[in-house]
Design a protein around this motif. Structure first.
Motif, PDB file in Angstrom:
ATOM      1  N   PHE A  85      -3.599 -23.693  -6.335  1.00 18.81           N
ATOM      2  CA  PHE A  85      -4.511 -23.156  -5.314  1.00 18.81           C
ATOM      3  C   PHE A  85      -3.761 -22.237  -4.342  1.00 18.81           C
ATOM      4  CE2 PHE A  85      -5.967 -23.951  -0.881  1.00 18.81           C
ATOM      5  CZ  PHE A  85      -7.197 -23.302  -0.923  1.00 18.81           C
ATOM      6  N   ASN A 122     -16.149 -25.815  -7.291  1.00 19.05           N
ATOM      7  CA  ASN A 122     -16.885 -24.823  -8.094  1.00 19.05           C
ATOM      8  C   ASN A 122     -16.055 -24.269  -9.252  1.00 19.05           C
ATOM      9  OD1 ASN A 122     -19.435 -24.510  -6.478  1.00 19.05           O
ATOM     10  ND2 ASN A 122     -17.908 -24.161  -4.888  1.00 19.05           N
ATOM     11  N   PHE A 123     -14.949 -24.922  -9.577  1.00 19.49           N
ATOM     12  CA  PHE A 123     -14.060 -24.450 -10.645  1.00 19.49           C
ATOM     13  C   PHE A 123     -14.706 -24.725 -12.010  1.00 19.49           C
ATOM     14  CE2 PHE A 123     -10.439 -24.687 -13.553  1.00 19.49           C
ATOM     15  CZ  PHE A 123      -9.616 -23.654 -13.114  1.00 19.49           C
ATOM     16  N   LYS A 148      -2.963 -18.912  -5.698  1.00 19.57           N
ATOM     17  CA  LYS A 148      -4.157 -18.068  -5.870  1.00 19.57           C
ATOM     18  C   LYS A 148      -4.657 -17.449  -4.560  1.00 19.57           C
ATOM     19  CE  LYS A 148      -6.806 -18.087  -9.022  1.00 19.57           C
ATOM     20  NZ  LYS A 148      -7.043 -17.019 -10.017  1.00 19.57           N
ATOM     21  N   ARG A 149      -4.048 -17.825  -3.425  1.00 15.17           N
ATOM     22  CA  ARG A 149      -4.513 -17.258  -2.146  1.00 15.17           C
ATOM     23  C   ARG A 149      -4.202 -15.769  -2.098  1.00 15.17           C
ATOM     24  NH1 ARG A 149      -8.265 -19.903  -0.974  1.00 15.17           N
ATOM     25  NH2 ARG A 149      -8.298 -19.358   1.215  1.00 15.17           N
ATOM     26  N   GLU A 152     -13.813 -26.187  -1.669  1.00 12.69           N
ATOM     27  CA  GLU A 152     -14.740 -25.175  -2.203  1.00 12.69           C
ATOM     28  C   GLU A 152     -14.288 -24.710  -3.585  1.00 12.69           C
ATOM     29  OE1 GLU A 152     -17.256 -22.645  -0.971  1.00 12.69           O
ATOM     30  OE2 GLU A 152     -17.929 -24.394   0.138  1.00 12.69           O
ATOM     31  N   TYR A 153     -12.994 -24.393  -3.686  1.00 13.50           N
ATOM     32  CA  TYR A 153     -12.443 -23.803  -4.908  1.00 13.50           C
ATOM     33  C   TYR A 153     -12.599 -24.748  -6.092  1.00 13.50           C
ATOM     34  CZ  TYR A 153      -9.084 -21.681  -8.135  1.00 13.50           C
ATOM     35  OH  TYR A 153      -8.509 -21.113  -9.240  1.00 13.50           O
ATOM     36  N   ASP A 212     -11.236 -24.547   1.955  1.00 15.84           N
ATOM     37  CA  ASP A 212     -11.275 -23.677   0.774  1.00 15.84           C
ATOM     38  C   ASP A 212     -10.790 -24.394  -0.491  1.00 15.84           C
ATOM     39  OD1 ASP A 212     -12.278 -21.748   2.364  1.00 15.84           O
ATOM     40  OD2 ASP A 212     -10.634 -20.322   2.167  1.00 15.84           O
TER      41      ASP A 212
END
Length: 524
Positions: free
Chosen positions: A338, A401-402, A341-342, A397-398, A394
Motif C-alpha cells: 500500500f 475495494n481491492f 502505491k502512494r 478504502e484501498y 485510505d
C-alpha cells in the motif's frame, strides 16, 4: 539525536553491535530485599558497568552489561556452585546467577525500591483510555506505537537469550553464532512476541576461505551426511537435548525436526521468552533486513503497521495460532505494498532497492536473487507528506475495494499483477518468487478482512470526532479497537438524523451475508 544515529546504522552493524554487547552481559536473580546501590557497587569491583536495568519475572532480575568481557569471567570466578540438598546439579557455568543476602535480617533496613522496566505492553482497554487524550489520529497511532514496540531493554534481553544459547552451541561448534531474526530485529516486534533465533555457521565458512594460502589444499576432516536437511536435523536434535538436559531455565523443549524448516521450540524462563531455534535461514534474514530498511526509512511506516496489527487482532483477523487467517507477516506486507502505491510512494519497491545495490549487497540464495542496498543513506527520502490520518483511512478504502478475485500483490514491482493461481489472497514472496506468503488464507477469512476494512473506513469517514471527544467516547483509532458488535449503539448514534431506511441499508451493506458486491470483489 542518539536514536536517529542508531536507527540509520545498517542492519548488519546494529546486529553485530548488539551481539557483542550480549557477550559482555550477565543476568542476575536478585534477593527480594534489594539495595540497588550496594549491588552495583559490588558488581563494579569486577569491572565498569555500561548499562543495567531491573525487571520482574518470577522475582526481580537485573541485566548487567559490562564494558569488558573479562569482567564476566572475573565475576564467574567468585560465583559458587549451588548447594544441592535434594537434587544433584549439572555443573554448567552459565551467565545466569542467583544472588542472596548473607545476612538478610540485618539488611532489611537498607532495602530500596528499584525501577522495573516493563516487558509486556498494556492491555487494549487501557490503551483505548490513553488514545482518548490525543488530539489527532496520527497522535493516537504514535501513542500505540510507543506502548507496543520493543523497548531498548527488551531488545537487550532478546540478544542475551540468543547469546546464552550460543554458549551451548559453541561447546560443539566453537565458531558458530546464534542470532535473532524476524520481529526481534526487523523494527516491527511487539512487546511479548516470541524470539526467533538461528544457529549460523557462515562465519566458519568465511574462516575456511581465509585458510587457502600456502602450497597445500587444507581442509578439516568432518562427518559427511547425504543431505543438508539431515545435518540440520541432527545438529538441532543434539542442541535441543543439550538445552533440555543442561540448560538452566530452558523448559518445555519441543524438537520439531520434520517441519519444512526444522526447529527446536523452548521456553527460556530467566528472560521470560518463548524461543524458536533453527539453523542458518538465509532468506529469513534477508526478509528481516528488508523490513528493517522499510521501518527505518520513514516513521509513518511502523506507526501504520502497529496500528493495523492491533486492529486486526482485536477483530479476530489475525491469531497467534497457525490457521486459515492472515498472518502478521502477510498483513505487514500488505501495508508495505500500500505504501509503495502512494503518490508519491512512501517506500521504494524491492526492484528499486536492488538497483541501488553494490557488489557487497549481492546475495544469491538457493538460486533466488536476494540482493538489495544495505546503506540507508543511498535511498532518497520520500516527498510524500500525507498524514497518518489519511493513510489509515485510505488503507481501509484501498483494500476494502481491492479486486482480490483477479489481482495479486507484488512487492518487487510495487504493482498489482494477475494471480498466477487461484488462492483467495495472493502475496508474492519478495525473494522466493514462486511462493505465495498468504497461501494459508481461506475465502471466509479474506471476506471477513474486506468487510472489516470497509466498516472501518466508514466509521472514520462518518464519525463526528469533536462531538465524540466532548462526550468522552472512543474516537478515531480508539473507535476501531472496540469489537464492532459491541459498538452498534454508538454506530446508530453516529448516523442520527439520517432516515431509518438509510441506516438499515448502510448496516446491511456491512453484513457479509448480504454483501454480494463484497463477494464479487474477493471472488468465490
Amino acid at each position: 539525536d542518539a536514536e536517529v544515529s542508531t536507527r540509520k546504522k545498517t542492519f548488519t552493524e546494529v546486529q553485530t553491535e548488539r551481539l557483542e554487547q550480549a557477550e559482555r552481559t550477565v543476568l542476575i536473580k536478585c534477593p527480594s530485599r534489594l539495595n540497588e546501590k550496594k549491588l552495583l557497587q559490588y558488581l563494579s569491583s569486577h569491572g565498569k558497568i555500561n548499562s543495567h536495568f531491573f525487571f520482574e519475572n518470577r522475582g526481580i532480575h537485573a541485566l548487567i552489561e559490562f564494558s569488558e568481557k573479562s569482567s564476566v569471567a572475573s565475576l564467574q570466578d567468585v560465583v559458587g556452585i549451588p548447594k544441592a540438598v535434594e537434587h544433584h546439579v549439572v555443573p554448567f557455568k552459565s551467565r545466569l546467577f542467583t544472588f542472596m543476602l548473607k545476612n538478610p535480617v540485618a539488611k532489611t533496613a537498607e532495602e530500596t525500591p528499584v525501577h522495573l522496566s516493563p516487558q509486556s505492553h498494556i492491555p487494549v482497554n487501557e490503551l483505548i483510555q490513553k488514545l482518548h487524550k490525543a488530539d489527532s489520529i496520527s497522535s493516537q497511532m504514535y501513542i500505540l506505537l510507543n506502548e507496543y514496540q520493543l523497548t531498548e531493554e527488551n531488545i537487550k534481553l532478546r540478544f542475551l537469550a540468543c547469546s546464552l544459547v550460543q554458549d551451548f552451541a559453541r561447546a560443539y561448534f566453537p565458531d558458530s553464532t546464534v542470532k535473532p531474526f524476524g520481529s526481534s530485529v526487523n523494527t516491527f516486534g511487539k512487546l511479548g512476541c516470541d524470539v526467533d533465533m538461528f544457529l549460523d555457521f557462515r562465519d566458519t565458512q568465511e574462516h575456511a576461505a581465509k585458510m587457502k594460502k600456502g602450497p597445500f589444499e587444507m581442509e578439516y576432516q568432518m562427518k559427511r551426511l547425504p543431505s543438508e536437511r539431515l545435518a540440520t536435523q541432527k545438529i538441532l536434535s543434539v542442541i535441543g537435548d543439550c538445552l533440555d538436559n543442561f540448560g538452566p531455565g530452558c523448559m518445555s523443549i519441543q524438537k520439531i525436526l520434520n517441519a519444512r524448516c526444522p526447529l527446536v521450540k523452548f521456553a527460556h524462563q530467566p528472560t521470560g521468552f518463548q524461543c524458536d531455534l533453527s539453523v542458518s535461514n538465509s532468506i529469513a534474514i534477508r526478509s528481516s533486513e528488508l523490513l528493517y530498511i522499510y521501518g527505518t526509512l520513514d516513521p509513518r511506516v511502523r506507526a501504520l503497521v502497529f496500528s493495523l496489527r492491533c486492529w486486526a487482532r482485536v477483530h479476530g483477523l489475525t491469531n497467534s495460532i497457525p490457521g486459515t487467517w492472515i498472518t502478521n507477516f502477510s498483513l505487514t506486507m500488505m501495508v508495505m505494498f500500500f505504501l509503495q502505491k502512494r503518490s508519491p510512494p512512501i517506500i521504494p519497491t524491492l526492484d528499486q532497492l536492488k538497483e541501488l545495490a553494490d557488489e557487497k549487497d549481492k546475495h544469491i540464495i538457493g538460486g533466488y536473487d536476494c540482493s538489495f542496498v544495505s546503506d540507508l543513506s543511498k535511498i532518497n527520502p520520500t516527498k510524500n507528506t500525507e498524514t497518518l490520518d489519511e493513510l489509515l483511512c485510505d488503507f481501509f478504502e484501498y483494500f476494502g475495494n481491492f479486486d482480490f478475485r483477479k489481482n495479486s500483490l507484488n512487492l518487487r514491482q510495487g504493482k498489482e499483477v494477475n494471480k498466477p493461481e487461484s488462492s483467495p489472497l495472493y502475496i508474492w514472496n519478495p525473494f522466493e518468487q514462486d511462493l505465495n506468503i498468504s497461501k494459508n488464507v481461506n475465502q471466509p477469512q479474506l471476506e471477513k478482512f474486506v468487510a472489516m476494512a470497509r466498516e472501518s473506513a466508514w466509521i472514520l469517514q462518518k464519525e463526528d470526532r469533536t462531538q465524540r471527544m466532548i462526550n468522552k467516547e472512543p474516537w478515531g483509532l480508539a473507535a476501531l479497537l472496540i469489537p464492532f458488535g459491541k459498538s452498534n449503539t454508538n454506530k446508530m448514534r453516529r448516523t442520527k438524523g439520517m432516515g431509518s431506511e438509510t441506516i438499515r441499508s448502510l448496516l446491511d451493506s456491512l453484513k457479509l451475508s448480504n454483501a454480494s458486491n463484497l463477494q464479487k470483489a474477493v471472488g468465490k
